[in-house]
Design a protein around this motif. Sequence first.
Motif: not given
Length: 164
Positions: A106-117
């Motif tokens: 919510k606080l971010a402008n955009t999410v560039e990448h999301e990854e589960w490790d």
Amino acid sequence: MSKGELQVSEKERQSCLDSQLNSIVNSVAALCVNPETRRPYSASIIEKSLKDAHFSVKMNRNTKQNTLEAIKMLREHLPIERSRMKLRVSFAGKEGGGKLKESVVKLANTVEHEEWDEATLHLTLLIDPGQYRVIDELVRNETKGKGLLELLELKEVVESEELF
């Protein structure tokens, strides 16, 4: 002199104002970009726009306060915004799970990448610089110090050559 006041000549006062204005212009040029092109403005364009906006340096304020005031004033005359920061937030899924992820996104402008490790979530975000402390406190408090916040880029700027 007996009252403890030091008189400053007109030339000295003007020199001080000019150096303060120059510092403000350079700070604005370093912090801001054109929102359409994501490219920085030159110092001369910013200086001209500040003069058109009738910006005056307040000597009782520091450069940072004057810079933020100048950015507010420039928004009325020029398409300008603070350049965004690129962050990487990492935390275990069980630490904050969906609630922490939802709050950070919510606080971010955009999410560039999301990854589960394995069980760790890594988010790469573009944020407004004013949100950095809020996100830092949120990650630190929700994960009890186990989350990680990395600053990847201080300012996201496109610096490519344009062909005419």
